[in-house]
Design an enzyme around this catalytic site. Structure first.
Site, PDB file in Angstrom:
ATOM      1  N   ASP A 147      45.651  37.549  80.397  1.00 19.63           N
ATOM      2  CA  ASP A 147      46.757  37.032  79.600  1.00 19.63           C
ATOM      3  C   ASP A 147      46.724  35.501  79.620  1.00 19.63           C
ATOM      4  O   ASP A 147      46.606  34.918  80.686  1.00 19.63           O
ATOM      5  CB  ASP A 147      48.033  37.491  80.321  1.00 19.63           C
ATOM      6  CG  ASP A 147      49.035  38.022  79.351  1.00 19.63           C
ATOM      7  OD1 ASP A 147      49.051  37.532  78.223  1.00 19.63           O
ATOM      8  OD2 ASP A 147      49.805  38.913  79.749  1.00 19.63           O
TER       9      ASP A 147
ATOM     10  N   SER B 264      51.604  30.562  89.220  1.00 20.93           N
ATOM     11  CA  SER B 264      50.440  31.415  89.045  1.00 20.93           C
ATOM     12  C   SER B 264      50.892  32.728  88.419  1.00 20.93           C
ATOM     13  O   SER B 264      52.038  33.145  88.581  1.00 20.93           O
ATOM     14  CB  SER B 264      49.780  31.690  90.398  1.00 20.93           C
ATOM     15  OG  SER B 264      50.551  32.622  91.109  1.00 20.93           O
ATOM     16  N   LYS B 265      49.950  33.339  87.701  1.00 22.83           N
ATOM     17  CA  LYS B 265      50.276  34.582  87.010  1.00 22.83           C
ATOM     18  C   LYS B 265      50.607  35.691  88.017  1.00 22.83           C
ATOM     19  O   LYS B 265      51.315  36.631  87.718  1.00 22.83           O
ATOM     20  CB  LYS B 265      49.102  35.006  86.123  1.00 22.83           C
ATOM     21  CG  LYS B 265      48.957  34.112  84.908  1.00 22.83           C
ATOM     22  CD  LYS B 265      48.046  34.714  83.871  1.00 22.83           C
ATOM     23  CE  LYS B 265      46.659  34.159  83.988  1.00 22.83           C
ATOM     24  NZ  LYS B 265      45.718  34.751  83.050  1.00 22.83           N
ATOM     25  N   ARG B 266      50.070  35.541  89.226  1.00 26.17           N
ATOM     26  CA  ARG B 266      50.308  36.541  90.259  1.00 26.17           C
ATOM     27  C   ARG B 266      51.769  36.501  90.716  1.00 26.17           C
ATOM     28  O   ARG B 266      52.396  37.514  90.932  1.00 26.17           O
ATOM     29  CB  ARG B 266      49.364  36.263  91.434  1.00 26.17           C
ATOM     30  CG  ARG B 266      49.029  37.420  92.313  1.00 26.17           C
ATOM     31  CD  ARG B 266      47.855  37.083  93.234  1.00 26.17           C
ATOM     32  NE  ARG B 266      47.737  35.656  93.545  1.00 26.17           N
ATOM     33  CZ  ARG B 266      48.454  35.028  94.479  1.00 26.17           C
ATOM     34  NH1 ARG B 266      49.339  35.674  95.176  1.00 26.17           N
ATOM     35  NH2 ARG B 266      48.265  33.735  94.703  1.00 26.17           N
TER      36      ARG B 266
END
Ligand code: GLU
Length: 507
Positions: free
Chosen positions: A21, A257-259
């Protein structure tokens, strides 16, 4: 090693890797690239950096195109639109990098390294155990293949590494932060065993080949820049200017962060019902001050064009700021109220269609009604996703209204009398038999309000706040709805009476 004349007074690029993404940072960099390019009559280029084959994700590239276009951050050159430096996808440029590697090898600035992954891991672990700086120990430097093969930890397929000199210059001048002292690099891999260049080589070759004049990227790349400057020097190329942008940080000041944060994903903002205008405005404010007006006041709400017109590297705040989603909600509300009704209604449509409230291609009648409802909710929602429950009752059959529990909680012992009086009073308003909204009808918000106040508030002596709750419950099934009288006007006399009578019959 092209030196062709390329279009644009300045040339800037964003270079995302299609590894999932798209990251909100891709939009952030693109905005600053594009602002400067537009201001200087330059070009904005989209390059896809897909050399890390292990992390590729199939639909990621399309998501990058979709989200940047949604934000209006469109590029002049790129894989999908072409341009004088095509191809713009690194995996299609492998032949371009080879001569550069050959030149570096021939000049003694690079060497083959045959160390196996196992040896490199063991080496790194040993360095960590001894608390030494980690980095390649140069076992292969100066060795022929045969010499190296005689030693342990040999692998058939070599990589190519940069030979970093001991007296490497690690400081450079940045457009935003001024002089930066970066950490000392180690002998970086530039060509992998699979024949793909690493980021370091590909970025330098492509930025040169594509005539990039200004490299805008996050501060996390600062430690790479001295390596890139060395490559430029060894290859006899003029380096671009560098602008390392402040990192986008979360509310705990950590790099997002995407996490950890759903909103590190660019698609999240669209799904959540934010307008592109608001997100662009919000992202600009992450690294840039509000607009200073002639009278000395500051303005936080601005368009991308206004931002681009005034853009100045010296004003970028190297410390950046923290993500504050409340601020984004506020900006979104401001931008939503700026939209004309037709535009606002059409932005609502995909969200309503996704909930099955309206078909994706509504009829003219449905669109006309949507515009009327949109007017009622435009100032009442912060995000497009909040519209669905408010809009739904206007597009339901009268027999489909389900009374929500909290709406039923508004009913009390007086409700039957309130409903009876309201039904009688509304029934007496002449809608000229239209049943639905018509301009010549007496059925409009002010006649409805007057009739209800006379019959319920004055007639029954019930306070307005108490009186209108059951009516709202009846017409919408909800505790919270758009303004009651306007809602009844849009629904029309017939639907309003059917809905009120249906609620009455349950009491
Ligand atoms: N491909 C790198 C990224 O994904 C680009 C870094 C740069 O702009 O040099 O962020």
């Amino acid at each position: 090693m092209s030196e062709k004349k390329l279009p644009g007074a300045v040339r800037l690029r964003v270079a995302p890797s299609p590894t999932g993404d798209p990251h909100v940072g891709t939009a952030y960099m693109s905005m600053f690239d594009l602002a400067f390019a537009r201001q200087r009559g330059g070009r904005f280029i989209l390059r896809i950096e897909d050399t890390d084959r292990a992390r590729l994700q199939a639909d990621s590239e399309d998501q990058i195109y979709d989200t940047l276009r949604w934000l209006g951050l469109t590029w002049d050159e790129g894989p999908d639109v072409g341009g004088p430096c095509a191809p713009y996808r690194q995996s299609e440029r492998l032949e371009t990098y080879r001569p550069y590697v050959e030149r570096l090898l021939a000049g003694g600035h690079a060497y083959h390294c045959w160390c196996s992954p196992e040896r490199l891991t063991a080496m790194r672990e040993e360095q960590q155990r001894r608390k030494q700086p980690t980095g390649y120990d140069r076992l292969c430097v100066g060795k022929t293949r045969e010499e190296r093969a005689a030693l342990p930890g040999f692998s058939e397929h070599p990589v190519v590494r940069m030979r970093i000199p001991d007296d490497v210059q690690t400081s450079f001048v940045d457009l935003i932060a001024g002089r930066i002292d970066a950490p000392m690099p180690d002998d970086q891999v530039i060509l992998k065993t699979d024949g793909f260049p690493t980021y370091h080589l590909a970025v330098v070759v492509d930025d040169h080949e594509m005539g990039i004049t200004h490299v805008v990227r996050g501060q996390e790349w600062i430690s790479s820049t001295p390596k890139h400057l060395l490559l430029y020097r060894w290859l006899g190329l003029t380096p671009p200017a560098f602008a390392h942008m402040p990192l986008l940080r979360d509310e705990k000041k950590a790099k997002i962060s995407k996490r950890k944060s759903p909103w590190a994903r660019l698609t999240w903002f669209r799904e959540q019902g934010y307008l592109p205008e608001a997100l662009v405005n919000f992202l600009a404010l992450q690294g840039y001050p509000p607009i200073l007006e002639a009278d000395g006041s500051e303005r936080e709400v601005f368009t991308f064009d206004e931002f681009a017109e005034r853009f100045d590297w010296a004003k970028v705040n190297p410390a950046g700021s923290m993500f504050n989603l409340d601020k984004l909600d506020w900006l979104n509300g401001v931008w939503m109220r700026e939209l004309d009704l037709g535009d606002f209604a059409s932005r609502l449509l995909p969200f309503l269609a996704a909930e099955g409230i309206l078909p994706p291609n509504p009829s003219l009648g449905e669109l006309a009604r949507l515009k009327l409802v949109a007017e009622l909710i435009q100032t009442r929602i912060a995000k497009l996703t909040e519209a669905a429950p408010l809009v739904a009752p206007f597009f339901m059959g009268d027999d489909m209204i389900v009374i929500a529990d909290d709406a039923r909680g508004q009913l009390d012992a007086q409700s039957p009398a309130v409903l009876d009086a309201a039904i009688k009073a509304l029934g007496d308003i002449d809608d000229h038999g239209r049943g639905v909204l018509a301009s010549e009808s007496d059925w409009n918000a002010s006649t409805i309000e007057a009739a209800l106040r006379a019959a319920v508030v004055d007639g029954l002596g019930v306070k307005a706040r108490v009186a209108f709750g059951p009516l709202r419950t009846g017409v919408s099934g909800q505790r919270i709805s758009p303004p009651l009288f306007e809602s009844m006007e849009i629904l029309g006399k017939t639907s309003t009476l059917i809905r009120l009578a249906a609620l009455r019959s349950t009491l």
